[in-house]
Motif scaffolding. Structure first.
Motif, PDB file in Angstrom:
ATOM      1  N   THR A 156       0.784  -1.237   0.000  1.00 44.63           N
ATOM      2  CA  THR A 156       0.000   0.000   0.000  1.00 44.63           C
ATOM      3  C   THR A 156       0.819   1.291   0.000  1.00 44.63           C
ATOM      4  O   THR A 156       0.225   2.370  -0.076  1.00 44.63           O
ATOM      5  CB  THR A 156      -0.920   0.027   1.238  1.00 44.63           C
ATOM      6  OG1 THR A 156      -0.119   0.002   2.435  1.00 44.63           O
ATOM      7  CG2 THR A 156      -1.866  -1.170   1.250  1.00 44.63           C
ATOM      8  N   TYR A 157       2.147   1.222   0.068  1.00 46.19           N
ATOM      9  CA  TYR A 157       2.927   2.448   0.259  1.00 46.19           C
ATOM     10  C   TYR A 157       2.768   3.433  -0.883  1.00 46.19           C
ATOM     11  O   TYR A 157       2.968   4.651  -0.715  1.00 46.19           O
ATOM     12  CB  TYR A 157       4.423   2.122   0.448  1.00 46.19           C
ATOM     13  CG  TYR A 157       5.148   1.762  -0.825  1.00 46.19           C
ATOM     14  CD1 TYR A 157       5.717   2.746  -1.630  1.00 46.19           C
ATOM     15  CD2 TYR A 157       5.263   0.448  -1.242  1.00 46.19           C
ATOM     16  CE1 TYR A 157       6.379   2.423  -2.805  1.00 46.19           C
ATOM     17  CE2 TYR A 157       5.916   0.112  -2.399  1.00 46.19           C
ATOM     18  CZ  TYR A 157       6.472   1.101  -3.185  1.00 46.19           C
ATOM     19  OH  TYR A 157       7.115   0.777  -4.351  1.00 46.19           O
ATOM     20  N   ARG A 183      -4.527   1.594   5.674  1.00 45.31           N
ATOM     21  CA  ARG A 183      -3.744   0.716   4.792  1.00 45.31           C
ATOM     22  C   ARG A 183      -3.911  -0.745   5.203  1.00 45.31           C
ATOM     23  O   ARG A 183      -3.876  -1.637   4.348  1.00 45.31           O
ATOM     24  CB  ARG A 183      -2.267   1.115   4.837  1.00 45.31           C
ATOM     25  CG  ARG A 183      -2.025   2.587   4.521  1.00 45.31           C
ATOM     26  CD  ARG A 183      -2.743   3.031   3.243  1.00 45.31           C
ATOM     27  NE  ARG A 183      -2.861   4.486   3.131  1.00 45.31           N
ATOM     28  CZ  ARG A 183      -3.644   5.113   2.267  1.00 45.31           C
ATOM     29  NH1 ARG A 183      -4.397   4.413   1.441  1.00 45.31           N
ATOM     30  NH2 ARG A 183      -3.699   6.424   2.246  1.00 45.31           N
ATOM     31  N   GLU A 234      -7.108  -1.854   3.595  1.00 48.49           N
ATOM     32  CA  GLU A 234      -6.910  -2.043   2.156  1.00 48.49           C
ATOM     33  C   GLU A 234      -6.123  -3.320   1.881  1.00 48.49           C
ATOM     34  O   GLU A 234      -6.418  -4.062   0.933  1.00 48.49           O
ATOM     35  CB  GLU A 234      -6.182  -0.828   1.572  1.00 48.49           C
ATOM     36  CG  GLU A 234      -7.022   0.430   1.547  1.00 48.49           C
ATOM     37  CD  GLU A 234      -6.230   1.635   1.091  1.00 48.49           C
ATOM     38  OE1 GLU A 234      -6.842   2.560   0.517  1.00 48.49           O
ATOM     39  OE2 GLU A 234      -5.003   1.681   1.307  1.00 48.49           O
TER      40      GLU A 234
END
Length: 481
Positions: free
Chosen positions: A88-89, A438, A441
């Motif tokens: 997710t970064y 995150r 997600e």
């Protein structure tokens, strides 16, 4: 340490701890203490089990620097942290900036002469990155991020073994770029030479056939082969709401190409269904009247065939083509054929209605954790996270065996990720990056990865004539629809 009742929840929320640049969520984990080997039978006869309580912290929000520090912390208590971060970064930084931050942080704790490599998780992180998240490093034609990574690896004693792997990945990307260029040149040449396309006369269209010429199982198998191949190539981070929602901007025409490819295939199948009903081949079987292929009876046979194909897709757990076929049959262009629908058999209508009714549940649905808990063993098949009452996907993969494949309808996952991106803020108070967002997600992205792995279990036979027919149906749709 103490004696707890067996009915107590083994994981309990305890609260939050705030540090400079970071907020941690704290949970208390209750673990049983195994009796010593020399315990007598009389000690165990009372039926009591001793437990110990462990305090576990998870990073909920932090500055980018603190997130990166935790990433290379060899004592990080969160076993999934690396996977969550790498998945997710891209939502809060870019690949080049992350590479620079990682090695800057490493330089701060490494001896000045670079002769000693302190204990660090950086080599393990880079190996994971190259093995499972290498698409982050693809940036044609120069692949600057991967080149930057190679430069840093060459100057770090503890990362020398990873240099060959990174160099091999760069060569692989470059080879694939050349193949794409060659394929594009061939396609451009075909467009410039339309004579080859004019050769597809009526006789050859008839040789290719139509939907009634092929067994429903063969059509479903070929669609599954195409769908599984494209879905396996989807880069999960392309599905993130913050990435996918930017696709229509002019500067992002080449963004999320792997997701666009699955959508294009979905549209091909939809067009193929509609074309087979509204744009029948110009030629008719010998002895049949010219209007034969436009009659309600003939069209009803085509709809019944597509319903059979949809049923076969359901058996193969190909929910992408299943959804495409159902969408086409429910479209206004097909739905308005009242006389055609009136002569469809009851059996086919029953199958069609059942597929339409059960599709949302069998592809994936949003449910609450309470429902998962109540369903018992179904909940055990889905990893749980500490945030209570969060909306979750109930994946169809819970129905899969180790030898089965599954292609989901990706649109559902894109919708859920977009909803998450809209509902949850990127930053919390103090400008800290909302890492809890995150985690949620990642929960969806990990399901996508799991389903992608399942696609390798398909062992289906290819049907070249069906591929030719699908392609010809698509071109007819563009011309006549």
């Amino acid at each position: 340490m103490g004696k707890w009742e067996l009915t107590m929840d083994p994981v309990q929320e305890w609260g939050e701890e705030v540090e400079d640049g970071a907020i941690y969520g704290v949970t208390l984990h209750r673990e049983p203490i195994q009796p010593p080997p020399d315990a007598t039978e009389s000690d165990a006869a009372f039926g009591f089990m001793q437990y110990r309580t462990l305090k576990v912290r998870r990073l909920k929000a932090a500055t980018l620097d603190r997130l990166v520090t935790e990433l290379v912390n060899p004592e990080c208590p969160d076993p999934d942290y690396m996977h969550i971060f790498l998945s997710t970064y891209r939502a809060f930084t870019c690949t080049n900036a992350l590479i620079e931050l990682l090695f800057q942080r490493e330089d701060m704790v490494t001896n000045l002469n670079n002769s000693v490599c302190v204990k660090s998780s950086l080599p393990r992180l880079i190996r994971l990155w190259l093995d499972e998240f290498h698409e982050d490093l693809r940036d044609s034609p120069d692949h600057q991020a991967l080149r930057l990574l190679c430069v840093h690896l060459r100057h770090r004693l503890c990362c020398r073994r990873l240099v060959n792997q990174a160099d091999a990945l760069l060569r692989k990307f470059q080879t694939e770029d050349k193949q794409i260029c060659t394929s594009a040149e061939v396609s451009a040449s075909a467009v410039e030479n339309p004579a080859t396309e004019d050769n597809l006369d009526g006789q050859e269209v008839q040789e290719i056939g139509d939907v009634l010429d092929f067994p429903a199982q063969d059509i479903a198998e070929q669609l599954t082969i195409l769908d599984a191949e494209l879905f396996s190539k989807v880069v999960p981070f392309h599905c993130l709401g913050c990435i996918w929602s930017q696709r229509d901007k002019k500067e992002n025409q080449n963004l999320v190409s792997t997701v666009r490819a699955t959508i294009a295939q979905f549209n091909v199948v939809t067009n193929c269904v509609i074309t087979s009903l509204l744009c029948p081949p110009a030629t008719s079987p010998p002895g049949s009247p010219p209007c034969h292929r436009s009659s309600p009876t003939y069209r009803a046979k085509i709809i019944e065939k597509w319903i059979s194909v949809a049923q076969e897709c359901h058996q193969l757990r190909n929910f992408s083509s299943l959804r495409a076929i159902l969408s086409a049959l429910q479209s206004n262009a097909v739905y308005r054929l009242k006389k055609t629908w009136a002569v469809i058999s009851r059996e086919s209508m029953a199958v069609f209605e059942h597929l339409c009714d059960t599709f949302p549940d069998e592809n994936c649905v949003l449910i609450n954790r309470e429902i998962l808990v109540e369903e018992g063993n179904q909940a055990a098949d889905v990893e749980t996270y500490s945030a209570p009452k969060s909306p979750r996907l109930s994946p169809t993969c819970k129905h899969m065996s180790s030898s089965s494949g599954e292609v989901p309808y990706l649109g559902t996952y894109l919708t859920v990720l977009t909803m998450l991106d809209t509902a949850l803020t990127d930053n919390v108070e103090g400008g800290l990056i909302n890492f809890e967002k995150r985690r949620k997600e990642f929960e969806i992205l990990s399901l996508i990865r799991q389903l992608q792995a399942s696609c390798a279990h398909y062992t289906l036979q290819s049907h070249p004539r069906i591929i030719s027919w699908i392609n010809s149906s698509m071109s007819l749709s563009d011309q006549k629809r």
